[in-house]
Design a protein around this motif. Sequence first.
Motif, PDB file in Angstrom:
ATOM      1  N   ILE A 536      -6.452 -36.403 -43.394  1.00 57.59           N
ATOM      2  CA  ILE A 536      -6.640 -37.540 -44.307  1.00 57.59           C
ATOM      3  C   ILE A 536      -8.121 -37.720 -44.632  1.00 57.59           C
ATOM      4  N   ASP A 537      -8.970 -37.576 -43.620  1.00 52.33           N
ATOM      5  CA  ASP A 537     -10.419 -37.720 -43.852  1.00 52.33           C
ATOM      6  C   ASP A 537     -10.952 -36.629 -44.774  1.00 52.33           C
ATOM      7  N   GLY A 540     -10.233 -37.574 -48.308  1.00 51.19           N
ATOM      8  CA  GLY A 540     -11.158 -38.596 -48.791  1.00 51.19           C
ATOM      9  C   GLY A 540     -12.513 -38.026 -49.130  1.00 51.19           C
ATOM     10  N   LYS A 541     -13.014 -37.099 -48.310  1.00 50.14           N
ATOM     11  CA  LYS A 541     -14.305 -36.468 -48.578  1.00 50.14           C
ATOM     12  C   LYS A 541     -14.255 -35.639 -49.862  1.00 50.14           C
ATOM     13  N   THR A 543     -12.306 -36.141 -52.372  1.00 54.69           N
ATOM     14  CA  THR A 543     -12.214 -37.069 -53.508  1.00 54.69           C
ATOM     15  C   THR A 543     -13.594 -37.588 -53.897  1.00 54.69           C
ATOM     16  N   ASN A 544     -14.414 -37.892 -52.920  1.00 57.15           N
ATOM     17  CA  ASN A 544     -15.745 -38.441 -53.189  1.00 57.15           C
ATOM     18  C   ASN A 544     -16.689 -37.397 -53.767  1.00 57.15           C
ATOM     19  N   LEU A 556      -5.300 -37.435 -54.513  1.00 52.76           N
ATOM     20  CA  LEU A 556      -4.768 -38.775 -54.279  1.00 52.76           C
ATOM     21  C   LEU A 556      -3.279 -38.730 -53.936  1.00 52.76           C
ATOM     22  N   LYS A 559      -2.968 -37.385 -50.344  1.00 46.63           N
ATOM     23  CA  LYS A 559      -3.444 -38.398 -49.395  1.00 46.63           C
ATOM     24  C   LYS A 559      -2.410 -39.495 -49.210  1.00 46.63           C
ATOM     25  N   SER A 560      -1.756 -39.881 -50.279  1.00 48.07           N
ATOM     26  CA  SER A 560      -0.714 -40.910 -50.185  1.00 48.07           C
ATOM     27  C   SER A 560       0.446 -40.426 -49.321  1.00 48.07           C
ATOM     28  N   PRO A 587      -4.076 -45.209 -52.235  1.00 50.38           N
ATOM     29  CA  PRO A 587      -5.087 -45.194 -53.302  1.00 50.38           C
ATOM     30  C   PRO A 587      -4.613 -45.995 -54.512  1.00 50.38           C
TER      31      PRO A 587
END
Length: 849
Positions: A536-537, A540-541, A543-544, A556, A559-560, A587
């Motif tokens: 999951i982390d 997120g990384k 995505t950023n 996204l 991740k969901s 998200p």
Amino acid sequence: MAGSNDEAATSTWQESIAELQSLLDTSLEDNRDANLQISSICSTILDSDDTSSSSSPPEAVLKAVRTIYLRVLLNLGEYSKVVEFATNNNTLEVAYALYRLRKYDACRKLIVSSTSNDDTNNNTTDEEGNSSTDRVLMHIHAQTLYRMGETNEADEIYSKILSSKEGDAMDADEREDTLSNALANRIANYTPGSMLQEDGTAMVSWLEEDESVRQLIESYGEGGGEGDEEGEEQMLQNYDLAYNLATYMLVSSDARSQSQVVQAKRLLDQAEKSALTILESSSPEEDVDDDDMTDAADDGINNDDEEKQLLAEREAGPIRANLALAKILLGGEDNEMDALRTYLTLLTKAAKSGTEQGNLLATSSNNLALLRDGKESVFDVLKRIPITSSLSVSEDGVSDSNAGKKKKGKGGGVSNVPLVGATPQQVRTALFNRALLFAKMGNATGCMEALDVLRASLLVSYHGDDSKAGRSGFATSGKGKKKKTPTSADDVPTARPSSDSEIAAWKSQADWLESELVRISESKEKNADDILQSAIDSLGKATNTSSNDEELGSLLYTKSQLLLHKAALDNPELNVAGVISALESLPSAVQSCPGTKVTLASLYGSLNNDEKAEQLLSDLGNDIALAEFRLDREQYQQAVELLEGILEEQGSDAPMEVRAMLVKALSYTDPEQAEEVAQSLLEATSVELDGEKLETMEIPRFAKKAGDSSSKVRKTIAATGGGKGRARAGDRKKKNRDAILRKRAKQREAYLSKLEAEGRYDPKQNPKPDPERWIPKSQRSYNRRGRRSRNKGTGAQGGGAGAGMEKDAAKLDVVARLAANDGQSSGPSTANMKVSSSGPRKGKGGRRR
């Protein structure tokens, strides 16, 4: 003498040009003899080229002859000769030859260098200034990128080809073929969630905005094909385009509504009808002599019809497979049973055809495994998952001749299905399914090996022109141990997604599956929660750090999925408040999706938080969902106002469910108006059946031959509980108790009427009851039958109670008997017996006592 020789040489090449021109006027397609003649003439002319001689052909003639010669070599399939003989002026011919030789990297480099150098010396320009040769080169370039797995770049080229400048120069057939190829390119490398946008809506691709695609959906996807003046349906001339469009809609179903899946199904229905009709009614490719036709007719042979039928069935196979997929996506028991029948039939036919339909065999087997999961053992389902190999769309693999065939004595069914010539999307799906089933089996080694192959394949799109990729699949059987992991880089399947974001999404899914494997196997070396949280982390990384907002959808979406899985582990009892908290932690793009909002509204409604539920549904902008919610909350008047507003706005285009919901709401507020709306609904849904059409319709049957594939289909369907046979005796519905009593009363009345007619019964008289009615009939006084021997053998058998026992006891009471006879014995005595004289005899003789 020198002059005469020059004239002879001049005459020779000029005559060759004339002969060449006459041959070019004839059709060269599928005419090998004519192509060979042209090749020979061109070779003669080119060999006569002598720059030192004035009689040599002019340079312009040599250039034209060289181009003709190369294209004839292409017709003959001699691609290596084209590459060896061509010059810098023949980029188009060399590029096509390299493409056919599967030298995709060299082909791409040649086209890119040709474009950058603006080498237009060999181009012919049409009236609008567009280069037809450039357009053909763009087609070859796009197809080359598709074969190399670089689908995003190929999509850009197809978009450029179909733009207003290039697309207007194409005829209708070329445009439809280009659209079909562009859709196939999109299908080949699709990743779930890649169409998700930040506002929760699905991205609309440039292909779906194309006028031809829109018209195709409107004409054939929204209620069937258009009819001609006589009312007959028009056939699709390019059923490949309809098939690819429908397949694209099904593959991207995660971003589609249910109505779009229905549209895809209708398109496939039309494509199947058109393919069967067009191919079966087409004329034979080669003419047949009258004598041959007469002989064939005399022998009862019609090979052309058989070949056309086989071709039609082969073309219809993939269409039927995707029709089955559409039914699975639509859901329902009947749809799943139809899909099961389709896949079983396709597997049997594809297995018989060998490698000709290898991809159809693999995809049908994979989807059948999905249907059979939970109904068969995990081991049997695993055998249906296709075996991945290092071959992708870039190579036409030749699978093992024994692959896909049944093993005798092993219970039947298709096993060891190779996945050759597959798209990256198919390879990733097969590898993930295999790892998932290994995890279900608790086979940690097999699962990790499959995940390792999946992770490695995410980084490979093409092995290179000089690759020696192995033809054998992973986990294929052979002598010794099974080959499960790639031994070199060339053995890794090519399954690279179209963007770095999609690679990260797939890697996280592999990590999630590894965490489940650790959880199931209860391994102490790794922690399942840590692996899941790390996945999951990493999403997120990614995505950023992503620089392209259009590539965020897959991140996204994945991740969901992982967040919901983690929430389910933390909340095993599925507490409503916990589920709401999990959904609100997703998200924002996923929270904005209609499905998420409707689910949250339903959960808030279950907690009696109507204000929050209505706010979510109002933000959604779906008045139908809001009206349904108000119906559930018994807010009937508000539901009526909403539904009437929808009907006013949409009119006849409003869904039928709106009127049905309005009838339900009005039944609580205005029953009379509810009846009027219900009557109009019945009139709108009336179906007129054409009797003649029903009579001529072919009845679908299963063949009754012992070896026919349909018998196996029936057996498998029966094993799943899908049969509709007779009900068992224990399952029959019992008769109603009231019906039984009514039947008995009717029989009694008939019996009494019969007795009355015979004079044995008078309903006006009340006969005296029989005083002996409580005694068995055999013991009643008026039953004289056999009365003499009535008391024989009626003594007590052992102990007992009642009059019988007292009577037997009295026989044994000597004192009582003597008292009754005044002390004299009533029976004989042996004491002091005297001899008596004989007297008269009665009877026939005496008896010694």
